[in-house]
Design an enzyme around this catalytic site. Structure first.
Site, PDB file in Angstrom:
ATOM      1  N   LYS A 121       0.819  -1.219   0.000  1.00 24.48           N
ATOM      2  CA  LYS A 121       0.000   0.000   0.000  1.00 24.48           C
ATOM      3  C   LYS A 121       0.847   1.260   0.000  1.00 24.48           C
ATOM      4  O   LYS A 121       0.479   2.267  -0.591  1.00 24.48           O
ATOM      5  CB  LYS A 121      -0.948   0.018   1.202  1.00 24.48           C
ATOM      6  CG  LYS A 121      -2.114  -0.932   1.020  1.00 24.48           C
ATOM      7  CD  LYS A 121      -3.263  -0.572   1.939  1.00 24.48           C
ATOM      8  CE  LYS A 121      -4.464  -1.451   1.656  1.00 24.48           C
ATOM      9  NZ  LYS A 121      -5.526  -1.304   2.639  1.00 24.48           N
ATOM     10  N   LYS A 204      -4.959  -9.715  -7.154  1.00 25.56           N
ATOM     11  CA  LYS A 204      -6.243  -9.975  -6.494  1.00 25.56           C
ATOM     12  C   LYS A 204      -7.286  -8.921  -6.899  1.00 25.56           C
ATOM     13  O   LYS A 204      -6.919  -7.773  -7.204  1.00 25.56           O
ATOM     14  CB  LYS A 204      -6.078 -10.086  -4.980  1.00 25.56           C
ATOM     15  CG  LYS A 204      -5.869  -8.805  -4.265  1.00 25.56           C
ATOM     16  CD  LYS A 204      -5.979  -8.961  -2.749  1.00 25.56           C
ATOM     17  CE  LYS A 204      -5.836  -7.570  -2.162  1.00 25.56           C
ATOM     18  NZ  LYS A 204      -5.947  -7.420  -0.770  1.00 25.56           N
ATOM     19  N   LYS A 207     -10.620  -3.100  -4.585  1.00 28.34           N
ATOM     20  CA  LYS A 207     -11.335  -1.829  -4.746  1.00 28.34           C
ATOM     21  C   LYS A 207     -10.439  -0.791  -5.392  1.00 28.34           C
ATOM     22  O   LYS A 207     -10.907   0.162  -5.990  1.00 28.34           O
ATOM     23  CB  LYS A 207     -11.723  -1.279  -3.366  1.00 28.34           C
ATOM     24  CG  LYS A 207     -12.849  -1.999  -2.686  1.00 28.34           C
ATOM     25  CD  LYS A 207     -13.011  -1.492  -1.255  1.00 28.34           C
ATOM     26  CE  LYS A 207     -13.734  -2.503  -0.410  1.00 28.34           C
ATOM     27  NZ  LYS A 207     -13.527  -2.357   1.022  1.00 28.34           N
TER      28      LYS A 207
HETATM   29  P1  TYM Z   1     -10.773  -5.455   3.373  1.00 26.59           P
HETATM   30  O1  TYM Z   1     -11.694  -4.350   3.620  1.00 26.59           O
HETATM   31  O2  TYM Z   1      -9.633  -5.247   2.415  1.00 26.59           O
HETATM   32  O3  TYM Z   1     -11.558  -6.725   2.863  1.00 26.59           O
HETATM   33  C1  TYM Z   1     -12.647  -7.270   3.596  1.00 26.59           C
HETATM   34  C2  TYM Z   1     -12.601  -8.792   3.513  1.00 26.59           C
HETATM   35  O4  TYM Z   1     -12.645  -9.206   2.143  1.00 26.59           O
HETATM   36  C3  TYM Z   1     -11.553 -10.095   1.867  1.00 26.59           C
HETATM   37  N1  TYM Z   1     -11.100  -9.871   0.483  1.00 26.59           N
HETATM   38  C4  TYM Z   1     -10.974 -10.846  -0.422  1.00 26.59           C
HETATM   39  N2  TYM Z   1     -11.208 -12.165  -0.356  1.00 26.59           N
HETATM   40  C5  TYM Z   1     -10.997 -12.879  -1.482  1.00 26.59           C
HETATM   41  N3  TYM Z   1     -10.564 -12.345  -2.662  1.00 26.59           N
HETATM   42  C6  TYM Z   1     -10.317 -11.022  -2.763  1.00 26.59           C
HETATM   43  N4  TYM Z   1      -9.912 -10.494  -3.916  1.00 26.59           N
HETATM   44  C7  TYM Z   1     -10.523 -10.198  -1.606  1.00 26.59           C
HETATM   45  N5  TYM Z   1     -10.394  -8.865  -1.358  1.00 26.59           N
HETATM   46  C8  TYM Z   1     -10.753  -8.686  -0.071  1.00 26.59           C
HETATM   47  C9  TYM Z   1     -10.471  -9.697   2.871  1.00 26.59           C
HETATM   48  O5  TYM Z   1      -9.561 -10.754   3.081  1.00 26.59           O
HETATM   49  C10 TYM Z   1     -11.302  -9.397   4.091  1.00 26.59           C
HETATM   50  O6  TYM Z   1     -11.592 -10.573   4.803  1.00 26.59           O
HETATM   51  N6  TYM Z   1      -7.813  -5.455   7.367  1.00 26.59           N
HETATM   52  C11 TYM Z   1      -9.091  -5.897   6.880  1.00 26.59           C
HETATM   53  C12 TYM Z   1     -10.260  -5.383   7.684  1.00 26.59           C
HETATM   54  C13 TYM Z   1     -10.183  -5.648   9.148  1.00 26.59           C
HETATM   55  C14 TYM Z   1     -10.382  -6.885   9.791  1.00 26.59           C
HETATM   56  C15 TYM Z   1     -10.238  -6.612  11.183  1.00 26.59           C
HETATM   57  C16 TYM Z   1     -10.660  -8.172   9.331  1.00 26.59           C
HETATM   58  C17 TYM Z   1      -9.933  -4.714  10.105  1.00 26.59           C
HETATM   59  N7  TYM Z   1      -9.974  -5.293  11.338  1.00 26.59           N
HETATM   60  C18 TYM Z   1     -10.365  -7.632  12.120  1.00 26.59           C
HETATM   61  C19 TYM Z   1     -10.780  -9.173  10.289  1.00 26.59           C
HETATM   62  C20 TYM Z   1     -10.640  -8.914  11.663  1.00 26.59           C
HETATM   63  C21 TYM Z   1      -9.241  -5.394   5.458  1.00 26.59           C
HETATM   64  O7  TYM Z   1      -8.640  -4.452   5.042  1.00 26.59           O
HETATM   65  O8  TYM Z   1     -10.196  -6.037   4.747  1.00 26.59           O
END
Ligand code: TYM
Length: 340
Positions: A121, A204, A207
């Protein structure tokens, strides 16, 4: 509410979250949301819209507010029942930020330096990244451990952050000679945990990809979904009878993975079903399936968008319930480290 009422129930606890940084997409749905819905009857679940994580990169305030509602709507439309599960936004429970500070004092610089998501990032100009982006994983550890959650359903890309969460829990327990935090277990699906871009099977689905054609958003209508699948990159070979033969064909493998995850079928079965067919036929079937599975979600999101008061009410109720669970745990943490 007395302490007795807010004690951990006999069910194990699940915590997960997603950032309100734009449209939720098919990767979020297949890698996370679908799994969250599956867990809600067997576990006590907290599902959070992580707005404090979102501001680690600049967010326009108006847009952030709208995206927070929109993410909550996506959770509900995907099947999260706000009565069974606790649905809330992170900043409404100030203990997340407080525990994150405590964890900043537990985690080691060397641990954070290894985080690949920060490297991805921040890119080449890491000295211009926010300090918040650097300590992002300690806030994530705080989200989970504030509720002593046992399990965390996420996509593959969050695995390293969960390992760090375990390291923080372990060091805290060792430093203070307590057996306080549990060792969290990631819940990562075997298939669907890594949905790739429709334009490049080695990246992957995200967004932040500049190309709209790279992802299917949960707000896309049927025509847009069909167009994106039609334009998805593939190759000219037919579909093989076994998954192993797709190892060197990332785009083809990705479409088979998406089909399997949407249909709740192993990829091997999808290959058997379509063996010998070309991608024109397969894409038509995938498009029908994706529209059938996603359009009820899109429709429900549109309905919820027209009723922001309803979504705000759910978030408020969830924040109250989350605060009630977090307060006694934070109090115990204060005692353990000598803050009271
Ligand atoms: P974020 O917002 O990037 O994504 C949310 C969830 O979607 C999953 N994900 C994917 N899974 C499969 N293929 C993809 N291309 C893909 N893109 C996103 C992510 O793995 C995630 O599960 N850091 C986390 C948010 C967070 C969190 C937490 C998660 C903050 N605190 C505590 C679990 C527990 C994040 O940025 O997810």
């Amino acid at each position: 509410m007395g302490n007795k009422d807010i004690k951990k129930t006999s069910k194990e606890r699940v915590f997960s979250g997603a950032q309100p940084t734009g449209n939720m997409h098919l990767g979020n749905y297949l890698g996370a949301l679908k799994n969250w819905v599956r867990l809600q009857d067997d576990y006590e679940c907290l599902y959070c819209v992580v707005d404090l994580h979102a501001i680690t990169t600049f967010q326009d305030p108006k847009t952030l507010r709208a995206n927070t509602r929109e993410a909550a709507a996506a959770y509900i439309a995907s099947g999260i029942d706000p009565k069974t599960s606790i649905l809330f936004n992170q900043s409404a429970v100030p203990a997340h930020a407080e525990l994150a500070w405590i964890f900043n004092c537990v985690a080691r610089l060397g641990w954070l330096n290894r985080m690949t998501q920060f490297k991805d990032k921040a890119g080449k100009h890491k000295e211009r990244a926010s300090v918040g982006l650097y300590v992002y994983p300690t806030l994530m550890a705080s989200d989970i451990l504030l509720y002593k959650a046992d399990r965390v359903p996420v996509g593959e890309d969050q695995k390293q952050h969960l390992e760090l969460t375990r390291d923080i829990a372990q060091k805290f327990n060792n430093d203070f000679g307590v057996d306080f935090f549990p060792m969290v277990e990631p819940v990562i699906l075997k298939e669907g945990a890594r949905v790739m871009s429709l334009k490049d099977g080695t990246q992957k689905m995200s967004k932040s990809d500049a190309s709209e054609l790279s992802r299917i958003n949960l707000t896309d209508d049927a025509d847009t979904i069909a167009k994106k699948i039609r334009k998805a990159r593939t190759d000219s070979e037919p579909i093989p009878g076994d998954v192993e033969s797709l190892a060197a064909r990332p785009e083809a493998l990705n479409l088979i993975t998406i089909y399997g995850a949407l249909a709740d079928k192993p990829r091997a079965d999808v290959c058997t079903e379509f063996a010998g067919k070309g991608f024109a036929d397969f894409k038509a079937a995938l498009s029908d399936l994706a529209v059938a599975k996603l359009s009820p979600i899109t429709a429900e999101m549109a309905r919820l968008r027209a009723d922001p008061g309803y979504v705000d009410g759910i978030l408020k109720d969830g924040a109250g319930r989350a605060n009630a669970l977090a307060s006694p745990i934070l109090k115990d943490i204060h005692k353990i480290i000598g803050l009271t």
